[in-house]
Design an enzyme around this catalytic site. Structure first.
Site, short mmCIF file in Angstrom:
data_model
loop_
_atom_site.label_atom_id
_atom_site.label_comp_id
_atom_site.label_asym_id
_atom_site.label_seq_id
_atom_site.Cartn_x
_atom_site.Cartn_y
_atom_site.Cartn_z
N ARG A 28 40.48 41.82 36.27
CA ARG A 28 40.77 40.68 37.15
C ARG A 28 39.78 40.74 38.31
O ARG A 28 39.88 41.61 39.17
CB ARG A 28 42.22 40.80 37.64
CG ARG A 28 42.67 39.65 38.52
CD ARG A 28 44.10 39.91 39.02
NE ARG A 28 44.55 38.83 39.88
CZ ARG A 28 44.25 38.74 41.17
NH1 ARG A 28 43.51 39.66 41.74
NH2 ARG A 28 44.69 37.73 41.88
N LYS B 86 38.39 45.13 46.63
CA LYS B 86 39.48 45.68 47.45
C LYS B 86 38.97 46.66 48.51
O LYS B 86 37.85 47.16 48.45
CB LYS B 86 40.56 46.27 46.56
CG LYS B 86 41.39 45.13 45.93
CD LYS B 86 42.58 45.58 45.12
CE LYS B 86 43.32 44.32 44.62
NZ LYS B 86 44.36 44.62 43.62
#
Ligand code: HH2
Length: 286
Positions: free
Chosen positions: A263, A228
């Site tokens: 994840r 991210k």
């Protein structure tokens, strides 16, 4: 629910093992922020799924709509057209695969479960579709409830919190309560603070640092920090695909603080880091 409760979700047996579970990301989208367009073809998706399973993914999380900041929703028809053939193809090649579907639409969730998916990952925590809770209840499957402030189109425009940890924790407690009141078994609830969803760099770091406050809710915790933007901000790595090293740091720190599900895009790197972290922490937890 006490922290010691044992069940297939909590102890990892749902994912075929015990201990921390790597959730491999399979985005069947043209526009995901780091792997958009790579796995639109069911054949390519199934091949990547097999690689991730071989590298130690316990669960594969399949998504047909990008939720990256600024993204637009797609229709349910399009979402189904992307996701269902991939579930079918993956399960043909690997019958043992545990597939989770990243959707907030009850229709997609029901069709995915029918096709063999076993977990629902709802980034809106059952808020988008009033029928979602009953689909999950009927299937008696695990559901991931994620915190998001705002919606993907606008969520990164100056998000503000008085106390990000308290607000995220209270939100997740309320959504878990709602899920249970709708008939979903508490043993099937997984919570997720939603790294990057309506959060700036400081919010993400504060949540990771204080993850034990979320773990204390008593539900297994999933962390989705993989590749991210905040990792790029810290490391200076512009290319999202190159952010595995930074991602591994979040995985290890979150595991140390009690998270169970990770994840990630880069399965092998995170799996190996978790194996080492597990070995070190095992001496404390025995
Ligand atoms: N992050 C993304 C998508 N789904 N689900 C959960 N539970 N937690 C997350 O942190 C999470 C999620 C965004 O990442 P990615 O799938 O890589 O990108 P995109 O949404 O662009 O497909």
């Amino acid at each position: 629910m006490g922290r010691t409760a044992q069940n297939a979700v909590r102890d990892g047996t749902l994912a075929g093992g015990t201990g921390p579970v790597v959730v491999g990301i399979l985005n069947v989208t043209p526009d995901s922020f780091s792997d958009g367009g790579d796995f639109l073809d069911p054949e390519a998706a199934a091949e990547h799924a097999a690689t991730m399973l071989d590298e130690g993914a316990g669960i594969l999380d399949l998504g047909g709509e990008s939720t990256r900041p600024g993204s637009d929703p797609v229709s349910q028809e399009e979402e189904l057209r992307r996701v269902i053939p991939v579930i079918e193809r993956v399960l043909t090649v690997r019958q043992e695969a545990v597939i989770s579907v990243d959707t907030y639409r009850a229709g997609t969730a029901a069709a995915a479960i029918e096709a063999g998916a076993r977990i629902i990952n709802d980034v809106t925590a059952l808020r988008s579709d009033p029928r979602m809770a009953s689909v999950v209840k009927e299937a008696a499957c695990p559901v991931i409830l994620m915190h998001m402030k705002g919606e993907p189109k606008t969520m990164q425009s100056e998000p503000h919190y008085e106390d990000v940890v308290r607000e995220v924790r209270d939100f997740l407690a309320r959504r878990a309560e709602y899920a249970v009141s709708a008939g979903i078994g508490p043993e099937n609830v997984i919570v997720d603070p939603g790294i990057g969803f309506g959060k700036n760099l400081e919010h993400n770091l504060t949540l990771l640092r204080n993850l034990d406050a979320i773990v204390d809710l008593g539900f297994p915790v999933l962390i989705g920090a993989s590749r991210k933007t905040f990792i790029g901000r810290i490391t200076g790595v512009q290319e999202a695909r190159e952010r595995a090293f930074g991602t591994v740091a979040t995985t290890v720190l979150a595991y140390e603080r009690g998270a169970t599900f990770f994840r990630v895009h880069d399965v092998r790197a995170n799996r190996e880091a978790l194996a080492v972290a597990e070995a070190v922490l095992d001496t404390l937890r025995r």
